[in-house]
Write a protein that holds these residues in place. Structure first.
Motif, mmCIF file in Angstrom:
data_model
loop_
_atom_site.group_PDB
_atom_site.id
_atom_site.type_symbol
_atom_site.label_atom_id
_atom_site.label_comp_id
_atom_site.label_asym_id
_atom_site.label_seq_id
_atom_site.Cartn_x
_atom_site.Cartn_y
_atom_site.Cartn_z
ATOM 1 N N GLU A 86 33.429 -33.980 26.634
ATOM 2 C CA GLU A 86 31.954 -34.111 25.783
ATOM 3 C C GLU A 86 30.699 -34.124 26.818
ATOM 4 O O GLU A 86 29.738 -33.467 26.487
ATOM 5 C CB GLU A 86 32.048 -35.373 25.104
ATOM 6 C CG GLU A 86 32.978 -35.272 23.749
ATOM 7 C CD GLU A 86 32.510 -34.195 22.755
ATOM 8 O OE1 GLU A 86 31.172 -33.993 22.620
ATOM 9 O OE2 GLU A 86 33.457 -33.504 22.409
ATOM 10 N N THR A 87 30.974 -34.547 27.944
ATOM 11 C CA THR A 87 29.971 -34.496 29.135
ATOM 12 C C THR A 87 29.544 -33.207 29.455
ATOM 13 O O THR A 87 28.468 -32.793 29.521
ATOM 14 C CB THR A 87 30.256 -35.482 30.228
ATOM 15 O OG1 THR A 87 30.409 -36.792 29.860
ATOM 16 C CG2 THR A 87 29.231 -35.261 31.409
ATOM 17 N N VAL A 88 30.838 -32.286 29.666
ATOM 18 C CA VAL A 88 30.565 -31.067 29.934
ATOM 19 C C VAL A 88 29.830 -30.208 28.971
ATOM 20 O O VAL A 88 29.014 -29.133 28.846
ATOM 21 C CB VAL A 88 32.014 -30.342 30.410
ATOM 22 C CG1 VAL A 88 31.786 -28.858 30.588
ATOM 23 C CG2 VAL A 88 32.451 -30.851 31.500
ATOM 24 N N LYS A 89 30.341 -30.585 27.706
ATOM 25 C CA LYS A 89 30.016 -29.858 26.337
ATOM 26 C C LYS A 89 28.074 -30.062 26.370
ATOM 27 O O LYS A 89 27.547 -29.309 26.119
ATOM 28 C CB LYS A 89 30.567 -30.245 25.308
ATOM 29 C CG LYS A 89 30.179 -29.402 24.141
ATOM 30 C CD LYS A 89 30.904 -30.112 22.639
ATOM 31 C CE LYS A 89 30.301 -29.362 21.514
ATOM 32 N NZ LYS A 89 31.324 -30.006 20.218
ATOM 33 N N SER A 90 27.750 -31.489 26.711
ATOM 34 C CA SER A 90 26.532 -31.628 26.405
ATOM 35 C C SER A 90 25.611 -30.934 27.730
ATOM 36 O O SER A 90 24.452 -30.261 27.345
ATOM 37 C CB SER A 90 26.297 -33.150 27.008
ATOM 38 O OG SER A 90 26.809 -33.746 25.778
ATOM 39 N N HIS A 91 26.173 -30.781 28.694
ATOM 40 C CA HIS A 91 25.619 -29.938 29.999
ATOM 41 C C HIS A 91 25.374 -28.538 29.667
ATOM 42 O O HIS A 91 24.428 -27.828 29.949
ATOM 43 C CB HIS A 91 26.312 -30.076 31.078
ATOM 44 C CG HIS A 91 26.377 -31.444 31.930
ATOM 45 N ND1 HIS A 91 24.963 -32.160 32.073
ATOM 46 C CD2 HIS A 91 27.161 -32.275 32.351
ATOM 47 C CE1 HIS A 91 25.202 -33.390 32.688
ATOM 48 N NE2 HIS A 91 26.400 -33.607 32.954
#
Length: 218
Positions: free
Chosen positions: A184-189
Motif C-alpha cells: 500500500e505504501t508503494v501504491k501511494s508512492h
C-alpha cells in the motif's frame, strides 16, 4: 463482469486469431472489430470496451492517431494495447508517447495475449523494460518537454527511487520487496509520482523518465 475488448486491425486473419484466443478464455468478451483506426471512436462510444487491441500500422488512420483521438475525445477512455509486428518499430514508441498503455507482439503466445489484456484491463501497464530502453535509446529525445516536467515535479527521494524501479518494469509487489515496505505504501508512492508528472498511467511515467534523461535508456 467480463473484460470487454475491441479488436482493431486491417488484417482479417489477425482479428480472427485474436478473437479465437480471447474468446476461449473465461471472463473475456470480444465486443467488436474494426479494420481501421478511423472507425475506433464511434465504436468505443457505442460499445464502451475495457480494452482496445489496436494495430499500430493501418492505411487510413494508424494506431498512433487513433490512440490520440480516443484519449482526447472519449470520456473515461478504454485502455489501449498496441499490437505490432516489430517491437523496435518507431510507431510503437510514438503510440506509447501518445498514451497507449502497452504493446503486444503479433507473434505472442496465446497465454501472453490473454495476460496482456487482463493486465491492462486491471490498470497495470504492460511494459517490456529491455524493449522500452531500446526504443528510448533509438527514438527518445532528451530535449522534449518531458525534461521540464520532471524538473517541475519535484519528486521526493523515495518517489524518485520508485520511478526508477518502475522504469525497470517492476510491479508494485516487487518494488515493495526491494524497498522493504508495504504494498500500500508503494501504491501511494506510485500514485504520487503519476500525479506530479501528470501521467495517465505507469507507461506514461516511464516514458517521461526516459525522455527526460532521468533514467538512462542505454
Amino acid at each position: 463482469m467480463p473484460v470487454t475488448v475491441l479488436l482493431v486491425d486491417d488484417e482479417p486473419l489477425v482479428r480472427a486469431g485474436l478473437r479465437a484466443v480471447l474468446e476461449a478464455q473465461p471472463g473475456i468478451e470480444v465486443v467488436g472489430e474494426a479494420a481501421d483506426g478511423a472507425a475506433v471512436i464511434p465504436l468505443v462510444r457505442q460499445l464502451r470496451p475495457d480494452v482496445v487491441a489496436m494495430d499500430v500500422r493501418m492505411p487510413l488512420m494508424d494506431g498512433i492517431e487513433a490512440t490520440r483521438a480516443v484519449l482526447r475525445t472519449v470520456p473515461e477512455p478504454p485502455k489501449i494495447l498496441v499490437v505490432t509486428t516489430f517491437e523496435d518499430d518507431e510507431h510503437v514508441y510514438e503510440a506509447l508517447r501518445a498514451g497507449a498503455d502497452g504493446f503486444l507482439l503479433k507473434r505472442a503466445r496465446p497465454a501472453e495475449i490473454v495476460h496482456a489484456v487482463r493486465l491492462v484491463a486491471e490498470g497495470e501497464s504492460l511494459l517490456f523494460p529491455a524493449s522500452v530502453r531500446r526504443l528510448a535509446a533509438r527514438y527518445g529525445d532528451g530535449d522534449r518537454p518531458a525534461r521540464a516536467v520532471l524538473e517541475r515535479a519535484r519528486l521526493t527521494e523515495r518517489e524518485a527511487e520508485v520511478l526508477r524501479l518502475m522504469s525497470r518494469g517492476l510491479s508494485n509487489a516487487e518494488i515493495a520487496a526491494r524497498l522493504v515496505v508495504g504494498a500500500e505504501t508503494v501504491k501511494s508512492h506510485v500514485s504520487a509520482v503519476l500525479a506530479k508528472l501528470g501521467a495517465r498511467d505507469r507507461t506514461q511515467a516511464v516514458i517521461a523518465a526516459y525522455e527526460s534523461g532521468f533514467v538512462e535508456p542505454g
